[in-house]
Design a protein around this motif. Sequence first.
Motif, PDB file in Angstrom:
ATOM      1  N   THR A  73       7.716 -11.501  -5.449  1.00 51.18           N
ATOM      2  CA  THR A  73       8.372 -11.904  -6.697  1.00 51.18           C
ATOM      3  C   THR A  73       8.695 -10.706  -7.571  1.00 51.18           C
ATOM      4  O   THR A  73       9.809 -10.584  -8.106  1.00 51.18           O
ATOM      5  CB  THR A  73       7.481 -12.888  -7.471  1.00 51.18           C
ATOM      6  OG1 THR A  73       7.243 -14.042  -6.656  1.00 51.18           O
ATOM      7  CG2 THR A  73       8.147 -13.311  -8.771  1.00 51.18           C
ATOM      8  N   LEU A  74       7.749  -9.791  -7.744  1.00 44.70           N
ATOM      9  CA  LEU A  74       7.983  -8.631  -8.605  1.00 44.70           C
ATOM     10  C   LEU A  74       8.992  -7.672  -7.981  1.00 44.70           C
ATOM     11  O   LEU A  74       9.776  -7.036  -8.695  1.00 44.70           O
ATOM     12  CB  LEU A  74       6.667  -7.924  -8.905  1.00 44.70           C
ATOM     13  CG  LEU A  74       5.624  -8.774  -9.644  1.00 44.70           C
ATOM     14  CD1 LEU A  74       4.410  -7.926 -10.005  1.00 44.70           C
ATOM     15  CD2 LEU A  74       6.201  -9.433 -10.876  1.00 44.70           C
ATOM     16  N   SER A  75       8.995  -7.592  -6.655  1.00 42.17           N
ATOM     17  CA  SER A  75      10.002  -6.771  -5.988  1.00 42.17           C
ATOM     18  C   SER A  75      11.390  -7.358  -6.211  1.00 42.17           C
ATOM     19  O   SER A  75      12.358  -6.627  -6.475  1.00 42.17           O
ATOM     20  CB  SER A  75       9.713  -6.687  -4.489  1.00 42.17           C
ATOM     21  OG  SER A  75       8.470  -6.063  -4.236  1.00 42.17           O
ATOM     22  N   TYR A  76      11.489  -8.674  -6.116  1.00 44.37           N
ATOM     23  CA  TYR A  76      12.774  -9.345  -6.349  1.00 44.37           C
ATOM     24  C   TYR A  76      13.279  -9.100  -7.766  1.00 44.37           C
ATOM     25  O   TYR A  76      14.461  -8.788  -7.976  1.00 44.37           O
ATOM     26  CB  TYR A  76      12.611 -10.848  -6.078  1.00 44.37           C
ATOM     27  CG  TYR A  76      13.492 -11.741  -6.899  1.00 44.37           C
ATOM     28  CD1 TYR A  76      14.871 -11.790  -6.697  1.00 44.37           C
ATOM     29  CD2 TYR A  76      12.944 -12.541  -7.886  1.00 44.37           C
ATOM     30  CE1 TYR A  76      15.678 -12.619  -7.464  1.00 44.37           C
ATOM     31  CE2 TYR A  76      13.738 -13.368  -8.654  1.00 44.37           C
ATOM     32  CZ  TYR A  76      15.105 -13.409  -8.440  1.00 44.37           C
ATOM     33  OH  TYR A  76      15.889 -14.215  -9.207  1.00 44.37           O
ATOM     34  N   GLU A  94      17.036 -11.314   3.223  1.00 41.07           N
ATOM     35  CA  GLU A  94      15.653 -11.604   3.601  1.00 41.07           C
ATOM     36  C   GLU A  94      15.157 -12.891   2.963  1.00 41.07           C
ATOM     37  O   GLU A  94      14.447 -13.682   3.594  1.00 41.07           O
ATOM     38  CB  GLU A  94      14.758 -10.426   3.201  1.00 41.07           C
ATOM     39  CG  GLU A  94      14.991  -9.162   4.012  1.00 41.07           C
ATOM     40  CD  GLU A  94      14.721  -9.391   5.488  1.00 41.07           C
ATOM     41  OE1 GLU A  94      13.648  -9.923   5.821  1.00 41.07           O
ATOM     42  OE2 GLU A  94      15.588  -9.036   6.300  1.00 41.07           O
ATOM     43  N   VAL A  95      15.534 -13.118   1.705  1.00 39.90           N
ATOM     44  CA  VAL A  95      15.146 -14.364   1.037  1.00 39.90           C
ATOM     45  C   VAL A  95      15.781 -15.558   1.737  1.00 39.90           C
ATOM     46  O   VAL A  95      15.164 -16.613   1.894  1.00 39.90           O
ATOM     47  CB  VAL A  95      15.542 -14.327  -0.451  1.00 39.90           C
ATOM     48  CG1 VAL A  95      15.333 -15.700  -1.104  1.00 39.90           C
ATOM     49  CG2 VAL A  95      14.722 -13.273  -1.187  1.00 39.90           C
ATOM     50  N   ASP A  96      17.032 -15.393   2.178  1.00 32.00           N
ATOM     51  CA  ASP A  96      17.720 -16.467   2.893  1.00 32.00           C
ATOM     52  C   ASP A  96      16.911 -16.944   4.091  1.00 32.00           C
ATOM     53  O   ASP A  96      16.820 -18.148   4.365  1.00 32.00           O
ATOM     54  CB  ASP A  96      19.098 -16.001   3.376  1.00 32.00           C
ATOM     55  CG  ASP A  96      20.120 -15.929   2.254  1.00 32.00           C
ATOM     56  OD1 ASP A  96      19.804 -16.362   1.130  1.00 32.00           O
ATOM     57  OD2 ASP A  96      21.243 -15.442   2.505  1.00 32.00           O
ATOM     58  N   LYS A  97      16.336 -16.001   4.825  1.00 35.67           N
ATOM     59  CA  LYS A  97      15.565 -16.358   6.020  1.00 35.67           C
ATOM     60  C   LYS A  97      14.400 -17.270   5.665  1.00 35.67           C
ATOM     61  O   LYS A  97      14.076 -18.212   6.400  1.00 35.67           O
ATOM     62  CB  LYS A  97      15.044 -15.096   6.710  1.00 35.67           C
ATOM     63  CG  LYS A  97      16.135 -14.202   7.284  1.00 35.67           C
ATOM     64  CD  LYS A  97      15.526 -12.938   7.871  1.00 35.67           C
ATOM     65  CE  LYS A  97      16.599 -11.979   8.367  1.00 35.67           C
ATOM     66  NZ  LYS A  97      16.005 -10.710   8.897  1.00 35.67           N
ATOM     67  N   PRO A 282       9.023  -5.725   6.888  1.00 33.28           N
ATOM     68  CA  PRO A 282       9.405  -6.935   6.148  1.00 33.28           C
ATOM     69  C   PRO A 282       9.252  -6.730   4.653  1.00 33.28           C
ATOM     70  O   PRO A 282       8.320  -6.059   4.203  1.00 33.28           O
ATOM     71  CB  PRO A 282       8.400  -7.992   6.667  1.00 33.28           C
ATOM     72  CG  PRO A 282       7.908  -7.462   7.965  1.00 33.28           C
ATOM     73  CD  PRO A 282       7.920  -5.968   7.833  1.00 33.28           C
ATOM     74  N   ILE A 283      10.157  -7.307   3.881  1.00 32.29           N
ATOM     75  CA  ILE A 283      10.078  -7.176   2.427  1.00 32.29           C
ATOM     76  C   ILE A 283       9.766  -8.507   1.767  1.00 32.29           C
ATOM     77  O   ILE A 283       9.521  -8.550   0.559  1.00 32.29           O
ATOM     78  CB  ILE A 283      11.383  -6.603   1.838  1.00 32.29           C
ATOM     79  CG1 ILE A 283      12.559  -7.509   2.156  1.00 32.29           C
ATOM     80  CG2 ILE A 283      11.628  -5.197   2.343  1.00 32.29           C
ATOM     81  CD1 ILE A 283      13.840  -7.094   1.471  1.00 32.29           C
TER      82      ILE A 283
END
Length: 284
Positions: A73-76, A94-97, A282-283
């Motif tokens: 969340t903080l990275s986003y 990556e979020v889409d996945k 992975p992020i």
Amino acid sequence: MSNAVAPLPSEPGVKDEPIPPIVDDALTGLALAAASANIMMQLARLPVGHGVAHSKVDSGRVDLHPVKRARTTLSYIAIALIGGADERLAFRAEVDKQHRQVRSSAPVKYNAFDRELQLWVAACLYLGTEMVYEMLHGPLDEQAKDVLYQHGARFGTTLQMSRDQWPADRAAFEKYWNDGLDKIETDETTRAYLLNLAQFGFLPGPFRRTLGPLGLFLTTGFLPQRFRDEFGLRWDGLSQRRFDNFIRVSAKVNRAMPRALRQFPFNLYLWDTRRRFRTGKPIV
């Protein structure tokens, strides 16, 4: 409205732009005090609340993996606010996945690719950013508000939202937000889940008992009254005075800290995300 996601390279509004100073100042670790309140605002729409509370993607659940969820969340937030165009697109992919796995038809229909709900999430994050900024720095003038508002679209376009979904100006946003308040709805499931989150119910007993009351107090203080009412949270004059004192002290601390310390841990997660991009880790 279609939930199909446009090819990333053609997503409108995704380009490198200078980061406005006001945005850089808005990135402060003290904003974490308002994190639970903002999550409660986002999840006060029944489909979003159920989508998170019943998510089968255990790796992304804050109640099961709080450290990993905090990193994501903080990275986003850091990437959305001050990341480059390529970084935002990569993070979005990556979020889409993960979001492909978050959907449900019972008891409440939910699809994490629903762009209208993504707009709601982005709207909550933008309002939270503006609110915390003004608490720490004082009222913004109209021009500064416009700059911060237009930049706030990144909270949505770093997810699945297209740039043209973001209301054109602050007047349009105000109408959208007021209409959205009429759609706030929680039930026993989402209220229990979110109140447990606000009180750090996912932490071991000693930490939960120590931090829980403070967490609930700060969460209630940062919530607009409409949301307090929805969650049945009491707030009185004494509570407001205590909260105002907390904000005054926080503002003084924020002004005294050097930039690197003020932006911690967002700057750390930004560095870590860029390292993960470079090394193929992975992020999300």
